[in-house]
Each structure stands twice: as structure tokens, then as C-alpha cells.
Design an enzyme around this catalytic site. Structure first.
Site, mmCIF file in Angstrom:
data_model
loop_
_atom_site.group_PDB
_atom_site.id
_atom_site.type_symbol
_atom_site.label_atom_id
_atom_site.label_comp_id
_atom_site.label_asym_id
_atom_site.label_seq_id
_atom_site.Cartn_x
_atom_site.Cartn_y
_atom_site.Cartn_z
ATOM 1 N N GLY A 139 -13.183 -6.301 10.743
ATOM 2 C CA GLY A 139 -14.338 -6.242 9.843
ATOM 3 C C GLY A 139 -14.667 -7.595 9.220
ATOM 4 O O GLY A 139 -14.781 -8.614 9.917
ATOM 5 N N ASP B 242 -12.843 5.538 2.828
ATOM 6 C CA ASP B 242 -14.119 4.855 3.025
ATOM 7 C C ASP B 242 -14.082 3.584 2.194
ATOM 8 O O ASP B 242 -13.561 3.582 1.071
ATOM 9 C CB ASP B 242 -15.299 5.742 2.631
ATOM 10 C CG ASP B 242 -16.576 5.293 3.322
ATOM 11 O OD1 ASP B 242 -16.525 5.023 4.541
ATOM 12 O OD2 ASP B 242 -17.621 5.163 2.658
ATOM 13 N N THR C 214 -9.381 8.723 11.027
ATOM 14 C CA THR C 214 -10.020 7.459 11.386
ATOM 15 C C THR C 214 -9.844 7.205 12.875
ATOM 16 O O THR C 214 -8.891 7.705 13.480
ATOM 17 C CB THR C 214 -9.414 6.272 10.598
ATOM 18 O OG1 THR C 214 -10.135 5.075 10.926
ATOM 19 C CG2 THR C 214 -7.942 6.049 10.917
ATOM 20 N N ASN D 238 -10.041 3.942 13.698
ATOM 21 C CA ASN D 238 -9.807 2.505 13.617
ATOM 22 C C ASN D 238 -8.297 2.239 13.763
ATOM 23 O O ASN D 238 -7.497 2.616 12.905
ATOM 24 C CB ASN D 238 -10.329 2.035 12.247
ATOM 25 C CG ASN D 238 -10.185 0.552 12.037
ATOM 26 O OD1 ASN D 238 -9.179 -0.031 12.416
ATOM 27 N ND2 ASN D 238 -11.181 -0.053 11.418
ATOM 28 N N LYS E 185 -1.516 -8.918 3.679
ATOM 29 C CA LYS E 185 -2.815 -8.305 3.375
ATOM 30 C C LYS E 185 -2.597 -6.929 2.737
ATOM 31 O O LYS E 185 -3.173 -6.615 1.695
ATOM 32 C CB LYS E 185 -3.679 -8.179 4.647
ATOM 33 C CG LYS E 185 -5.007 -7.480 4.376
ATOM 34 C CD LYS E 185 -5.812 -7.160 5.628
ATOM 35 C CE LYS E 185 -6.943 -6.190 5.293
ATOM 36 N NZ LYS E 185 -7.660 -5.657 6.435
ATOM 37 N N HIS F 272 -6.598 -0.462 13.577
ATOM 38 C CA HIS F 272 -6.036 -1.353 12.540
ATOM 39 C C HIS F 272 -5.654 -0.544 11.306
ATOM 40 O O HIS F 272 -4.597 -0.741 10.716
ATOM 41 C CB HIS F 272 -7.065 -2.404 12.113
ATOM 42 C CG HIS F 272 -7.403 -3.378 13.179
ATOM 43 N ND1 HIS F 272 -6.659 -4.500 13.434
ATOM 44 C CD2 HIS F 272 -8.422 -3.405 14.071
ATOM 45 C CE1 HIS F 272 -7.188 -5.177 14.432
ATOM 46 N NE2 HIS F 272 -8.263 -4.529 14.840
ATOM 47 N N LYS F 273 -6.561 0.371 10.921
ATOM 48 C CA LYS F 273 -6.291 1.192 9.738
ATOM 49 C C LYS F 273 -5.080 2.096 9.964
ATOM 50 O O LYS F 273 -4.265 2.298 9.068
ATOM 51 C CB LYS F 273 -7.501 2.068 9.408
ATOM 52 C CG LYS F 273 -8.673 1.313 8.814
ATOM 53 C CD LYS F 273 -9.690 2.332 8.354
ATOM 54 C CE LYS F 273 -10.963 1.718 7.835
ATOM 55 N NZ LYS F 273 -11.902 2.755 7.389
ATOM 56 N N ASP G 63 -12.799 -9.406 7.371
ATOM 57 C CA ASP G 63 -11.597 -10.169 7.027
ATOM 58 C C ASP G 63 -11.743 -11.695 7.187
ATOM 59 O O ASP G 63 -11.251 -12.439 6.343
ATOM 60 C CB ASP G 63 -10.386 -9.687 7.847
ATOM 61 C CG ASP G 63 -9.751 -8.438 7.251
ATOM 62 O OD1 ASP G 63 -10.084 -8.077 6.112
ATOM 63 O OD2 ASP G 63 -8.909 -7.818 7.935
HETATM 64 P P1 IMP Z 1 -15.232 1.969 6.816
HETATM 65 O O1 IMP Z 1 -14.592 2.395 5.568
HETATM 66 O O2 IMP Z 1 -14.256 1.940 7.936
HETATM 67 O O3 IMP Z 1 -16.480 2.723 7.117
HETATM 68 O O4 IMP Z 1 -15.607 0.458 6.630
HETATM 69 C C1 IMP Z 1 -16.823 0.011 6.100
HETATM 70 C C2 IMP Z 1 -17.019 -1.432 6.483
HETATM 71 O O5 IMP Z 1 -16.090 -2.249 5.806
HETATM 72 C C3 IMP Z 1 -16.857 -1.738 7.974
HETATM 73 O O6 IMP Z 1 -17.781 -2.742 8.325
HETATM 74 C C4 IMP Z 1 -15.457 -2.253 8.071
HETATM 75 O O7 IMP Z 1 -15.299 -3.151 9.154
HETATM 76 C C5 IMP Z 1 -15.308 -2.966 6.745
HETATM 77 N N1 IMP Z 1 -13.924 -2.931 6.311
HETATM 78 C C6 IMP Z 1 -13.209 -1.825 5.946
HETATM 79 N N2 IMP Z 1 -11.964 -2.189 5.617
HETATM 80 C C7 IMP Z 1 -11.892 -3.537 5.793
HETATM 81 C C8 IMP Z 1 -10.844 -4.477 5.638
HETATM 82 O O8 IMP Z 1 -9.700 -4.170 5.277
HETATM 83 N N3 IMP Z 1 -11.162 -5.757 5.896
HETATM 84 C C9 IMP Z 1 -12.407 -6.142 6.298
HETATM 85 N N4 IMP Z 1 -13.400 -5.318 6.482
HETATM 86 C C10 IMP Z 1 -13.146 -4.002 6.222
#
Ligand code: IMP
Length: 198
Positions: free
Chosen positions: A154, A73, A12, A14, A176, A16-17, A156
Site C-alpha cells: 500500500g 479496515d 482478508t 491480503n 512496523k 501481507h495482512k 508504506d
Molecule cells: P484496506 O483496509 O485493506 O481496505 O486498506 C485501505 C487502503 O490503505 C489500501 O490502499 C491499502 O493498501 C492501504 N493500507 C492498509 N494498511 C496499510 C499499511 O499497513 N500500510 C500501507 N498502506 C496500507
């Protein structure tokens, strides 16, 4: 004797992740970022399922860089929108849209709707050696009428998990993580890795 902690890549970009995963997997595995292994690829997410996209990302790293790896994902499924944005959550308001754009469109599409039920679902794909494993996590909740809080990322600020009055963006990260979709999938990953490392 101290046991060596295995290294594993989290596919990733990201931050935060990454922080979430490092907190959950602390002491079990050393989580490396894509940048740390010199991977700056824009990994395509072309599948139409969460499993498919998680596997694409994990296989990309394993095949090209040789590291054991996991990838996630996530999708936000909203009842009143027939499960949308789902697997397309990241691109809901367009290919290069911001999280704020996505939230704006979501609130617009839900305006006047009383059914605000939604859920986040995450699939984590793990590749260890030649084996692939999948772990799933889910959290149910509601989409709020407006943004609150500044933590997280995202969707949240508009997602209020069940049995809570706070949005994810108003919660401390550990609160969370304890109930979130990805936290739950990661907890399964963590348990699996503990058993595997014994
Ligand atoms: P991805 O899995 O990172 O591709 O995330 C898909 C979508 O879901 C993106 O718009 C992220 O910002 C949102 N998203 C993923 N995880 C979270 C979370 O924990 N909180 C809020 N939005 C999330």
C-alpha cells in the site's frame, strides 16, 4: 495439559495482512484465511466509515460461513487534504487502481505543500459467538516527497512514522508491526483474546 488453540478467520485476501496477524496472534489463536474456509467472495465495502466496513466484512463471514471472525479496515488521513483519502484510501486513484497509482496521485496532490502530516487508522471488528467487538489503532507520521523501500504494501513507501527516519517500507516487518495502526489494533485484539481464552 495442552490447551486447544481456537481457530478464527481473518476476513482478508491480503497476504501481507495475514502474515502480520499470524505473527501478532501466534500461540493465541490459529488464524485462518478466507481461502482456507472456501470463501472467494468479493465482499463489498460500501460503508463510509472504517468501523462500518470492518463490520460488513466480519458479519459477511460469520453469517455465511459460521466462523468466528475478525476483519479490519484502514484509512490514511492526510491533514493538508482535509483527511482524504480516508475511508476511500484503497480506491483513491480509481476503482481498480494499483498502490503505485494511489501513491502517485497522493504525491501529486501534495506537491508544493509543506504540511505533510498524516495518520493511519485501523478498526478491527471481531465477532465471537453472538458478540461484536471493535478495536482501534492509529499511527501518526508524514508523507515523504518520494518512495523509499520495498517491504510492506500500500502506502508504506511514502509513510514515515513519527520518531523515525525510515518509511514503513524500509522497516523490518516486526518493527512496523510494533508501532503501526494495524499492529496496535491487533495488539488490543490479542490481549482481548488472551483474557477470553483463560
Ligand atoms: P484496506 O483496509 O485493506 O481496505 O486498506 C485501505 C487502503 O490503505 C489500501 O490502499 C491499502 O493498501 C492501504 N493500507 C492498509 N494498511 C496499510 C499499511 O499497513 N500500510 C500501507 N498502506 C496500507
Amino acid at each position: 495439559m495442552m490447551k486447544n488453540i481456537p481457530e478464527i478467520v481473518f476476513a482478508t485476501n491480503n497476504s501481507h495482512k495475514l502474515e502480520e496477524a499470524r505473527a501478532i496472534l501466534e500461540g493465541k489463536v490459529k488464524v485462518m484465511s478466507l481461502a482456507e474456509i472456501g470463501c472467494h467472495d468479493d465482499i463489498p465495502e460500501t460503508a463510509d466509515t472504517l468501523e462500518g466496513n470492518a463490520l460488513i466484512k466480519a458479519r459477511w463471514v460469520k453469517e455465511r460461513y459460521g466462523y468466528d471472525c475478525f476483519a479490519d479496515d484502514t484509512g490514511l488521513m492526510v491533514e493538508a487534504l482535509g483527511g482524504a483519502p480516508g475511508v476511500y484510501s484503497a480506491r483513491y486513484a480509481g476503482e481498480h487502481c494499483s498502490p503505485a497509482d494511489n501513491i502517485k496521485l497522493l504525491l501529486k496532490n501534495l506537491s508544493g505543500k509543506t504540511d505533510r502530516r498524516a495518520r493511519f487508522a485501523t478498526v478491527v471488528a471481531l465477532i465471537l459467538g453472538n458478540e461484536e467487538y471493535l478495536f482501534e489503532g492509529e499511527v501518526k507520521g508524514m508523507i515523504a516527497e518520494e518512495n523509499s523501500g520495498t517491504a510492506g504494501f500500500g502506502y508504506d513507501p511514502v509513510f514515515v512514522p513519527e520518531n523515525s527516519t525510515l518509511s514503513f517500507a524500509e522497516m523490518a516487518p516486526e518493527d512496523k508491526n510494533a508501532i503501526s495502526h494495524r499492529g496496535r489494533a491487533m495488539a488490543k485484539l490479542s490481549e482481548f483474546l488472551s483474557i477470553n481464552n483463560q
